[in-house]
Structure formats: structure tokens, C-alpha cells
Design an enzyme around this catalytic site. Structure first.
Site, mmCIF file in Angstrom:
data_model
loop_
_atom_site.group_PDB
_atom_site.id
_atom_site.type_symbol
_atom_site.label_atom_id
_atom_site.label_comp_id
_atom_site.label_asym_id
_atom_site.label_seq_id
_atom_site.Cartn_x
_atom_site.Cartn_y
_atom_site.Cartn_z
ATOM 1 N N SER A 52 0.845 -1.202 0.000
ATOM 2 C CA SER A 52 0.000 0.000 0.000
ATOM 3 C C SER A 52 0.878 1.248 0.000
ATOM 4 O O SER A 52 0.396 2.346 -0.308
ATOM 5 C CB SER A 52 -0.929 0.008 1.216
ATOM 6 N N LYS B 201 4.529 -11.446 3.085
ATOM 7 C CA LYS B 201 3.084 -11.612 2.878
ATOM 8 C C LYS B 201 2.840 -11.700 1.386
ATOM 9 O O LYS B 201 3.500 -11.006 0.609
ATOM 10 C CB LYS B 201 2.307 -10.434 3.485
ATOM 11 N N GLU C 274 -0.477 -12.421 -1.691
ATOM 12 C CA GLU C 274 -1.921 -12.400 -1.902
ATOM 13 C C GLU C 274 -2.376 -13.615 -2.695
ATOM 14 O O GLU C 274 -1.670 -14.073 -3.599
ATOM 15 C CB GLU C 274 -2.310 -11.119 -2.666
ATOM 16 N N GLU D 30 -9.289 -9.324 3.995
ATOM 17 C CA GLU D 30 -9.561 -7.919 3.658
ATOM 18 C C GLU D 30 -10.932 -7.766 3.006
ATOM 19 O O GLU D 30 -11.276 -8.485 2.052
ATOM 20 C CB GLU D 30 -8.467 -7.374 2.715
#
Ligand code: KIV
Length: 279
Positions: free
Chosen positions: A44, A111, A113, A180
């Protein structure tokens, strides 16, 4: 602050873990000083620090650069770094990218996704001893394919995909999973059905932990604030007001005052001016 181990984090299921993003030395330092020991150097940063319009352009070099700075700010924190888009398409690529984030930048975990489709990647990383945090629901790197930044898992089919994805990540060796932008009741179900901690963002109160973007929490990002964000400060307004005041004081001659200047002995000044009069 003592850095938690991966085993302690796995066993912390049910204990309400607080995680926050940080992307540089000062933010990581503030977050750690506030007692948050789980710091995510999220991609982000592409939006809130680098001004991109999504996380897609973020490069591995940028992640390494920011993770190193965050590590310097929070030497004792458990630091998780995002593997950026297209840096973990094969087990070999994922291993090479993770090596940079852990060995070069000092991350404790990576991390990535995705759900069932990234299981071979997670398995390869876990086999190599790389701690992995999974991420399902709204996955920003592939948000376009999901129809944009919108709630995921609203119907039975997509909700099952979130649940089976989280279960597959747990079975593949992740130590935790970020959920999320999913309904609170789905996050509750996932949290009950997997043995590793769930970390929610826009996923309601039943997750084992919560994560927010630092710039959203302190009011430093004016682009777009999702409705699930709680702003705890308006640092952007505070900074803008401070900068305005500084500029006004420079223009009016109020700053710098005597207390912000350094004195010199009169004798030396006189010598420097010589016989000419001081203005
Ligand atoms: O990149 C990021 O900051 C994230 C969080 C929103 C979970 O992935």
C-alpha cells in the site's frame, strides 16, 4: 519490547493482535514506540507514500528500500514485508524475492496475496523456512479482476472461495491470514475454521487481529479513506497548519528569532567588520 516468534504468533490465536503498516524510519519508530510490535511494510506504500494509483507498479527494489528503513526505525518489531505484484509467480521467483526482503532488508516474514492458487508457492516458501502471512478476500494486486475495491464474499460461491482459500493457506504452512474487505460473519466463520490467526482489515470484529494502514489511521492520506477505517488523528491538517505558519513567519521575519539563532562574540564581529560600520 521482545520480538514475538512465529510459533508465538501462531499460538496467539484468539488474543487480539494489533498490526499496523509502516514504511519508513519515523513511522516504524512511532508505531513501535506506541507498543505495536507487528509491523507490515505493505505494498500500500505505492499509494500512500509513492503516489501510484494502485499497488501494481510497486517494485521489489522499492519494497527492499522501505523495509530496510522501517527495520532501522523498529529493530525489535516483527516486520512483515509484502511480496509485490509479479514477484512470486513461481516458487523460484518467490524464494529469490523473499531472500531479498529477509536477508537484505531485515524482514521477519513475507506476505503474499491469493488463496488456493498460491498454495504451491506458500509450500515452497514454508519448506525453505520462510514465514508467510497469507491474504484473501479483497486482494489489491488483482483488484481489477475482482471488480475494483469492493466487498468480497457476499454470495455463497465467493464466500466459499474465501473460506477454502484461507484453509488452503493454513494447510500450506502460513502462520496467519489477512482477511480484507469481507463481511464480518464470513470473517467470523473463517476465524473459527482455521487454526492460525486471522488478521482483519474491513472484516469486522471477530478476527484474531486487526491491521490498518498507518496513513489512514493518522489522517495523512487524503486520496481516499475506506469506510472501515477509523481515523484516530488528523495529522495531515496538523502538518499543513504548521507548514503554513512557518511560511508566514519566514515571510514576516518572525522566524528565526534570537532563540533559533547562534551568537558570536562582539569582539570577533568587530574584527570581521573592520573599520566599516555595522549595518
Ligand atoms: O499493503 C497493505 O498495506 C496491505 C494491508 C492493507 C493488509 O496489504
Amino acid at each position: 519490547m521482545k520480538k514475538p516468534t512465529v510459533l508465538e504468533l501462531k499460538r496467539a490465536k484468539g488474543t487480539r493482535l494489533a498490526m499496523l503498516t509502516a514504511y519508513d524510519f519515523p513511522s516504524a519508530r512511532l508505531v513501535a514506540e506506541a507498543g505495536v510490535e507487528l509491523i507490515l511494510v505493505g505494498d500500500s506504500l505505492g499509494m500512500v507514500v509513492l503516489g501510484y494509483d494502485s499497488t501494481v507498479p510497486v517494485t521489489l527494489d522499492e519494497m527492499v528500500h522501505h523495509t530496510r528503513a522501517a527495520r532501522r526505525g523498529a529493530p525489535q518489531a516483527f516486520l512483515i514485508a509484502d511480496l509485490p505484484f509479479l514477484s512470486y509467480g513461481t516458487p523460484e521467483a518467490a524464494l529469490a524475492s523473499s531472500a531479498r526482503l529477509m536477508k537484505e532488508a531485515g524482514a521477519d516474514s513475507v506476505k503474499l496475496e491469493g488463496g488456493a492458487e498460491v498454495v504451491p508457492i506458500v509450500e515452497a516458501l514454508a519448506r525453505a523456512g520462510v514465514p508467510v502471512l497469507g491474504h484473501v478476500g479483497l486482494t489489491p494486486q488483482t483488484a481489477s479482476a475482482l471488480g475494483g475495491y469492493r466487498l468480497q464474499g457476499k454470495d455463497e460461491e465467493t464466500a466459499r472461495r474465501v473460506l477454502t482459500g484461507a484453509q488452503a493457506l493454513a494447510a500450506a504452512g502460513c502462520w496467519g491470514v489477512v482477511l480484507e474487505l469481507v463481511p464480518a460473519s464470513l470473517a467470523h466463520l473463517v476465524t473459527e475454521r482455521i487454526a492460525i490467526p486471522t488478521i482483519g482489515i474491513g472484516a469486522g470484529p471477530h478476527c484474531d487481529g486487526q491491521v490498518l494502514v498507518f496513513h489512514d489511521l493518522v489522517g495523512l492520506f487524503s486520496g481516499f479513506t475506506p469506510t472501515f477505517v477509523k481515523r484516530y488523528a488528523e495529522a495531515g491538517n496538523t502538518i499543513r497548519d504548521a507548514v503554513k505558519k512557518y511560511a508566514e513567519e519566514v515571510r514576516s521575519g518572525v522566524f528565526p528569532s534570537e532563540s533559533h539563532s547562534f551568537a558570536m562574540q562582539d569582539e570577533v564581529v568587530k574584527q570581521l567588520y573592520g573599520s566599516s560600520a555595522r549595518k
